[in-house]
Design a protein around this motif. Structure first.
Motif, PDB file in Angstrom:
ATOM      1  N   TYR A 252     -87.550 -63.006  -9.144  1.00 34.40           N
ATOM      2  CA  TYR A 252     -86.338 -62.495  -8.507  1.00 34.40           C
ATOM      3  C   TYR A 252     -85.379 -63.616  -8.097  1.00 34.40           C
ATOM      4  N   LEU A 253     -85.930 -64.830  -7.910  1.00 35.58           N
ATOM      5  CA  LEU A 253     -85.070 -65.919  -7.448  1.00 35.58           C
ATOM      6  C   LEU A 253     -84.247 -66.522  -8.574  1.00 35.58           C
TER       7      LEU A 253
ATOM      8  N   TRP B 175     -76.174 -62.819  -5.193  1.00 39.96           N
ATOM      9  CA  TRP B 175     -76.831 -62.718  -3.883  1.00 39.96           C
ATOM     10  C   TRP B 175     -76.057 -61.796  -2.958  1.00 39.96           C
TER      11      TRP B 175
ATOM     12  N   SER C 115     -76.281 -58.256  -4.059  1.00 36.79           N
ATOM     13  CA  SER C 115     -77.591 -57.854  -4.557  1.00 36.79           C
ATOM     14  C   SER C 115     -78.089 -56.593  -3.855  1.00 36.79           C
TER      15      SER C 115
ATOM     16  N   ASP D 160     -81.327 -55.906  -4.461  1.00 34.23           N
ATOM     17  CA  ASP D 160     -82.761 -56.180  -4.493  1.00 34.23           C
ATOM     18  C   ASP D 160     -83.261 -56.400  -3.060  1.00 34.23           C
TER      19      ASP D 160
ATOM     20  N   LYS E 243     -85.693 -57.814  -1.920  1.00 29.16           N
ATOM     21  CA  LYS E 243     -86.227 -59.153  -1.651  1.00 29.16           C
ATOM     22  C   LYS E 243     -85.105 -60.134  -1.346  1.00 29.16           C
ATOM     23  N   ARG E 244     -84.049 -60.039  -2.153  1.00 28.54           N
ATOM     24  CA  ARG E 244     -82.912 -60.931  -1.897  1.00 28.54           C
ATOM     25  C   ARG E 244     -82.249 -60.585  -0.561  1.00 28.54           C
TER      26      ARG E 244
ATOM     27  N   THR F 197     -88.186 -59.147 -10.461  1.00 28.57           N
ATOM     28  CA  THR F 197     -87.121 -58.393  -9.791  1.00 28.57           C
ATOM     29  C   THR F 197     -87.564 -57.002  -9.365  1.00 28.57           C
TER      30      THR F 197
END
Lengths: 214, 165, 552
Positions: C11-12, C21, C24, C26, C28-29, C513
Motif C-alpha cells: 500500500y505504501l 495520499w 486516498s 485506503d 491504511k493510508r 492495497t
C-alpha cells in the motif's frame, strides 16, 4: 448493476445493509443532537411551567397544525417515491420526489412567516424582547423569554435540517430523472427517505411541546 | 435487493391514521387542562412517531440490528433527560436560577482570574444552603483559593499574605 | 540482515504522488495521515505542558501572567483531549487494523473515512490557530456562565473547531460499527473477533451516542454568547447546572473514549508476549460493552459540589462505584492471562504492563473521588489532576505506544530498534510516575488545580513533578526519533515477526492495497498461542467453516 457495488463490498445486498445501518446510526446521533435541546426544554418547563404555557399561547396553533399535516403528507410522498423505484416506475418516483420538495418548501415558507410575525411582536429573545399583552399577569417575562429561546433553538435547528433535506431530495430527484435508480439499486433514495422521516418525527414531538401546552 | 415492497394501501392507511391522530391531539390540547394535556399530547406524539418509524422507515421489516439502532437513540435520550431531572426535581432550597436580574456574580468569577474574595465564598456557599457540612467545606476551599489569589495579584506584600495564613 | 524481503507491491509504494495520499480512501493510508497529524497536535499540547510545568517550579508567578497560565492549561487540555487522546488509538490503529482483523478490504464507508480526516485536521488546525493567536482561558470544560458571558477570549472560535472535529468522531464511530456488523470475513463470528475489535465496537457506541450532545451544548453556548439569548446564564433565567449536565453527559463517557481502545490494544499485546490464550475472553468482551453503557450513567460525580441535589449525588456516586466492576474484570483477566505465561519483555509488552499498573492506580483513586465525602475534600485539587492523568496518560498514551510498537512492523514492514524501545518505555514509566505521583500528594494536601501561584510548602513536590515532566518529555522524543530512523534503516520484519495469531499478521508487511490477496477464511478463535494456531489455520473439520457465515 455491478457498477454500483464499491470494490470493498461483496455484493449489492451487503452494500445496501451497510448504508442503511449507517444511516440509522447517524439518526441515533441526531436524536441526541436534538436531545440536548429537549433536555433543556424539560428542565425549564419544570422550573417555569406557567411561563411556558403563556409562551405557547403566543404561537399560532392553526399554522402549526397545517405545517404538521404538510410534513406528514411529505413523508407519505417520499415513501411512495421509494416504492416507485422498487417497482421500476421512474415517472412516479420523479413526480413524488418533486411533490416532496414542494411540501418541504411550503413548510419552510409557513415557518418563515411565523418567524417574521414573532420578529414584529418583539418575541425574539435578546435585548429587544418584550412580551406585550399577557394572558397570565403573574408570569415573569424573563421566563417566557426562555420559552422563546427554546422555541427558536428547536424549530431553528429543525428548519436547518429541513433545508438540508430539501436539498438532498432535490439531488436524488435529478439523479432519478437521469435514470440512476432501479429496483436493483435505490440505496440513496432509501437513506434519503430515512432522513426525511426522521426530521418529520422530530416535528411530531416539537409540535405538541411548543404549540399545544396551553 | 431483499427489500420487501409494501402495498400503497398500507402507506395510505398509515397517513390516514397520522392525520386522525393530529386532529385528536389538537382537540385534546384545546379541551384539556395544561397538566393532563402534556401527557396526552406526548402519548399521541409517541404513537405517531412509532407509526412513522415502523411503516415509513421500514423498521417493521428491518433486521434486529436496525431495530436496535432505532431504539438506542431514544433510550439514551431517556437517560440524559431522566438523570438530569433526577437532580432538578429533588433539589431542596431555592433553585439556583432564581437570581434576580442584575445580581449575578460579576466577571471575576471565572477560572482563576482574580476572584473577588469573600463575595465568591458566599456565593459558593449559598449554592448548597441545605448542607451545613458541604458549605463549611466550600468555605474552606474558597479560603484556600483566596489565599492563592491574594498571592497572585498582590505580589505587593506576599510576606503578609503568608502571615495571615 | 536476514534474507527476508519487503513485498514488491504494497500500500505504501502503490502510488507516490501527494494526491494519492491526500485523496486516498485506503484505510491504511488514512491511518497514517491521522498518525502524522496526531503527532503534531501531541507536541503542540505537550509544549504548553512544558511551559506551565516550568512556571509551577516556583511558588510565585515568575514566568507567565495568570491570564497566560489559564490559556496554557486550556490549550493543553483542549488539544490533548480532543485532538490527541480521543482520536489516538481509534483513528490510527483502529483505522489501520480493524478492517484487517476482521478480514475486510476496507471500512464500510471509505470516502466518509477520508472526510473524517479532513474534518479532524480542519477543526484541529482551526482550534490551534484560535488558541495560539488569541487563546482561551476557560479550561477545556467551557463552564458557563464564564465561557458564555464573561470570558474575553476566543471561546467561540475554539468551540467551532471542537464542534467540527466532533463530526469527525461521529463519522468514525459510525463507520466502525457498520464495518464490524457487515464486513466480517467468512467464519469471523462475533466470538472469534479479537478483543481489540470488541473494544472499538464499545468505543464507537460512545462516540456515536455522546458526541452529538457536546455539539448541541457548544451550539447553545454560541447562542448565549453571540446572540445574547440566555440558556445557562442565571441573569437570563438560566441554570448553569444544565450546562454541566449536558457537558458531562458527553464528557464523562468521553473519558472512556480515552481508555477503552487502549484496553483493546493491551489484550492483543499481553496474549502475544505471554504466549497464552486470553483468560476470560467473553468477560473481557462484555466488560467493554458494560463500560460503554455504564459510562453514560455516572456523569454527576463531576458535580458533587456544584449544588446538585443530594439524591442525585447519591445516585451518581453509587453508579460510579458500579463501573469499577467491569474495569476490574479486565485487570483481573489480564493478570490471570500473565499467570504461568511465557513472558518476554519486549517494548510493546513493557508499555502494556505499564498500562495495567498505572490504569489500576488511576482507577482506584477514581473510587476515592466517587465517594461523596472524600470528593468534598479533594474536589478540584491536584488529586483529580493526578487521577485522570494516570488514566489518560498512564493508560491511553501507554496503550497507544504499545500498539504503535506492536504493529509498527506491519505498518512499515520494518522493525524498530528494540534496545531503544525498551529504554524509552522504562524512561516514560519512570518519568510519568515522578510527574504525577507527587500531584496526588499535592491534591491531598489541598493544592487547588488551575492556579499558577501556590504556598511555599508545596514547592518540593512541584519541583519533583516538573523534573518528572522533563524526563517524560525526553521519553516521548526518543520514539519519535528512532521510529523515523527505522523507516529507512530498520530490519525487515517479515509478515509475522511476533508469531501472532490475528488475521492482520497473515498477510505481507506492509500489506497490499486491498489487505489480503484473497479474502481469508476464519476457522479459529483468536489468541491460540500454545500451540500456536493462527485464525486462518486449516480447519480440523472442513464443514465447520462453511456452517458459520457472517450475518449482520
Amino acid at each position: 448493476m455491478s457498477s454500483h457495488v464499491a470494490h470493498h463490498f461483496d455484493d449489492a445486498s451487503q452494500q445496501f445493509d451497510a448504508a442503511r445501518l449507517g444511516m440509522w446510526i447517524f439518526l441515533a446521533t441526531e436524536v441526541l443532537f436534538f436531545g440536548g435541546l429537549f433536555t433543556g426544554y424539560a428542565y425549564y418547563r419544570t422550573l417555569y411551567t406557567p411561563a411556558f404555557i403563556e409562551g405557547s399561547r403566543h404561537l399560532d396553533l392553526v399554522l402549526g397544525t397545517i405545517n404538521t399535516a404538510v410534513l406528514l403528507l411529505s413523508s407519505f410522498t417520499i415513501v411512495l417515491a421509494i416504492r416507485g423505484a422498487q417497482t421500476d416506475n421512474r415517472r412516479a418516483t420523479i413526480a413524488l420526489l418533486a411533490a416532496t420538495i414542494v411540501l418541504g418548501t411550503v413548510f419552510l415558507a409557513i415557518k418563515g412567516y411565523e418567524y417574521s410575525v414573532k420578529f414584529e411582536e418583539h418575541h425574539v429573545p435578546g435585548a429587544s424582547f418584550s412580551l406585550g399583552e399577557t394572558h397570565d399577569e403573574a408570569v415573569e417575562p424573563r421566563h417566557v423569554e426562555m420559552f422563546f429561546a427554546l422555541y427558536f433553538g428547536m424549530t431553528g435547528l429543525h428548519a436547518v435540517h429541513m433545508i438540508i433535506g430539501v436539498g438532498v431530495v432535490a439531488v436524488v430527484c435529478v439523479l432519478a430523472w437521469r435514470g440512476h435508480y432501479t429496483s436493483q439499486y435505490y440505496t440513496p433514495l432509501e437513506i434519503t427517505g430515512l432522513y426525511w422521516h426522521f426530521v418529520d418525527v422530530v416535528w411530531v414531538f416539537l409540535f405538541p411541546l411548543l404549540y399545544l401546552i396551553r | 435487493m431483499s427489500e420487501q415492497i409494501v402495498p400503497v394501501k398500507t402507506y395510505a392507511g398509515v397517513l390516514a391514521a397520522l392525520l386522525v391522530l393530529l386532529v385528536a391531539t389538537v382537540a385534546a390540547g384545546l379541551i384539556e387542562g395544561p397538566g393532563l394535556g402534556i401527557t396526552t399530547a406526548l402519548s399521541i406524539a409517541t404513537v405517531k412517531a412509532v407509526l412513522i418509524v415502523l411503516f415509513f422507515m421500514h423498521v417493521r421489516h428491518g433486521s434486529p440490528i436496525v431495530r436496535l439502532a432505532a431504539v438506542a437513540g431514544f433510550l439514551w435520550l431517556a437517560l440524559l433527560i431522566g438523570l438530569s431531572m433526577t437532580d432538578l426535581l429533588t433539589r431542596d432550597g431555592p433553585p439556583a436560577t432564581d437570581i434576580p436580574a442584575g445580581s449575578a456574580p460579576d466577571a471575576s468569577l471565572g477560572a482563576n482570574s482574580s476572584p473577588t474574595g469573600p463575595k465568591m465564598v458566599e456565593q459558593l456557599a449559598s449554592f448548597s444552603p441545605r448542607n451545613e457540612a458541604s458549605s463549611q467545606s466550600l468555605i474552606a476551599t474558597g479560603t484556600k483559593i483566596i489565599d492563592a489569589a491574594i498571592t497572585t495579584q498582590g505580589a505587593a506584600d506576599r510576606g503578609q499574605a503568608r502571615a495571615v495564613r | 540482515m536476514n534474507n527476508v524481503q519487503l513485498p514488491k507491491r504494497h500500500y505504501l509504494n502503490a502510488d507516490y504522488n501527494v494526491w494519492s495520499w491526500l485523496l486516498s480512501t485506503d484505510h491504511k493510508r488514512i491511518g497514517i495521515l491521522y498518525m502524522i497529524s496526531l503527532t503534531l497536535f501531541f507536541f503542540v499540547g505537550g509544549a504548553a505542558a512544558v511551559l506551565f510545568r516550568l512556571e509551577l517550579m516556583t511558588p510565585g508567578g515568575d514566568l507567565v501572567l495568570s491570564e497566560t497560565y489559564n490559556k496554557l492549561f486550556t490549550l493543553h487540555g483542549v488539544i490533548m483531549v480532543w485532538f490527541f487522546l480521543i482520536p489516538s488509538v481509534p483513528t490510527v490503529l483502529g483505522n489501520f487494523f480493524l478492517p484487517m482483523m476482521i478480514g475486510a478490504r476496507d471500512l464500510a464507508f471509505p470516502r466518509l473515512n477520508l472526510a473524517s480526516w479532513y474534518l479532524f485536521v480542519g477543526g484541529g488546525l482551526f482550534t490551534v490557530w484560535a488558541m495560539l493567536t488569541g487563546g482561551v482561558d476557560t479550561g477545556w470544560t467551557f463552564y458557563t456562565p464564564y465561557s458564555s458571558t464573561y470570558a474575553n477570549t476566543r471561546v467561540m472560535l475554539t468551540a467551532i473547531g471542537v464542534f467540527v472535529s466532533g463530526f469527525s468522531t461521529i463519522l468514525t464511530g459510525m463507520n466502525f460499527i457498520v464495518t464490524i456488523h457487515t464486513m466480517r470475513a467468512p467464519g469471523m463470528t462475533w466470538f472469534r473477533l479479537p478483543l481489540f475489535v470488541w473494544a472499538h465496537y464499545a468505543n464507537s457506541l460512545i462516540m456515536v451516542l455522546a458526541t452529538p450532545v457536546l455539539a448541541v451544548t457548544l451550539l447553545l453556548i454560541g447562542m448565549e454568547r453571540v446572540l445574547g439569548v440566555g440558556v445557562f446564564d442565571p441573569n437570563l433565567g438560566g441554570d448553569p447546572l444544565l450546562f454541566q449536565h449536558l457537558f458531562w453527559f458527553y464528557s464523562h463517557p468521553a473519558v472512556y473514549l480515552m481508555i477503552l481502545p487502549g484496553m483493546g490494544v493491551v489484550s492483543e499485546v499481553i496474549t502475544c508476549f505471554a504466549r497464552k490464550g486470553i483468560f476470560g475472553y467473553t468477560f473481557i468482551a462484555f466488560s467493554s460493552l458494560a463500560i460503554a453503557v455504564l459510562g453514560f450513567l455516572v456523569w454527576g460525580h463531576h458535580m458533587f459540589v456544584s449544588g446538585q441535589s443530594v439524591l442525585a449525588s447519591l445516585t451518581f456516586s453509587f453508579l460510579s462505584m458500579l463501573i469499577a466492576v467491569p474495569s476490574a474484570v479486565k485487570v483481573f483477566n489480564w493478570t490471570a492471562t500473565l499467570h504461568k505465561g511465557s513472558i518476554s519483555l519486549d517494548t510493546p509488552m513493557l508499555y502494556a504492563l505499564g498500562f495495567i499498573g498505572l490504569f489500576t492506580m488511576g482507577g482506584l483513586t477514581g473510587l476515592f473521588l466517587a465517594t461523596l465525602a472524600v470528593d468534598q475534600h479533594v474536589h478540584d485539587t491536584y488529586f483529580v489532576v493526578a487521577h485522570f492523568h494516570y488514566i489518560m496518560v498512564g493508560g491511553m498514551v501507554m496503550g497507544y505506544l504499545a500498539g504503535i510498537h506492536f504493529w509498527w512492523p506491519k505498518m512499515t514492514g520494518r522493525l524498530y530498534p528494540e534496545w531503544w524501545g525498551r529504554f524509552s518505555a522504562v524512561l516514560i514509566f519512570f518519568g510519568f510516575n515522578l510527574t504525577f505521583f507527587p500531584q496526588y500528594l499535592l491534591g491531598y494536601l489541598g493544592m487547588p488545580r488551575r492556579y499558577h501561584v501556590y504556598p511555599d510548602e508545596f514547592q518540593v513536590l512541584n519541583v519533583m513533578s516538573t523534573a518528572g515532566a522533563s524526563i517524560l518529555g525526553v521519553g516521548y522524543l526518543i520514539p519519535l526519533v528512532y521510529l523515523i530512523w527505522s523507516l529507512r534503516y530498520g530490519k525487515i520484519a517479515g509478515p509475522n515477526p511476533w508469531q501472532a495469531t490475528g488475521l492482520e499478521w497473515q498477510t505481507p508487511s506492509p500489506p497490499p492495497t486491498f489487505n489480503f490477496d484473497e479474502t481469508p477464511s476464519v476457522t479459529e478463535r483468536p489468541y491460540q498461542y500454545s500451540p500456536w494456531t493462527p485464525q486462518t489455520a486449516p480447519p480440523p473439520e472442513p464443514e465447520l467453516a462453511a456452517a458459520e457465515t457472517t450475518s449482520p
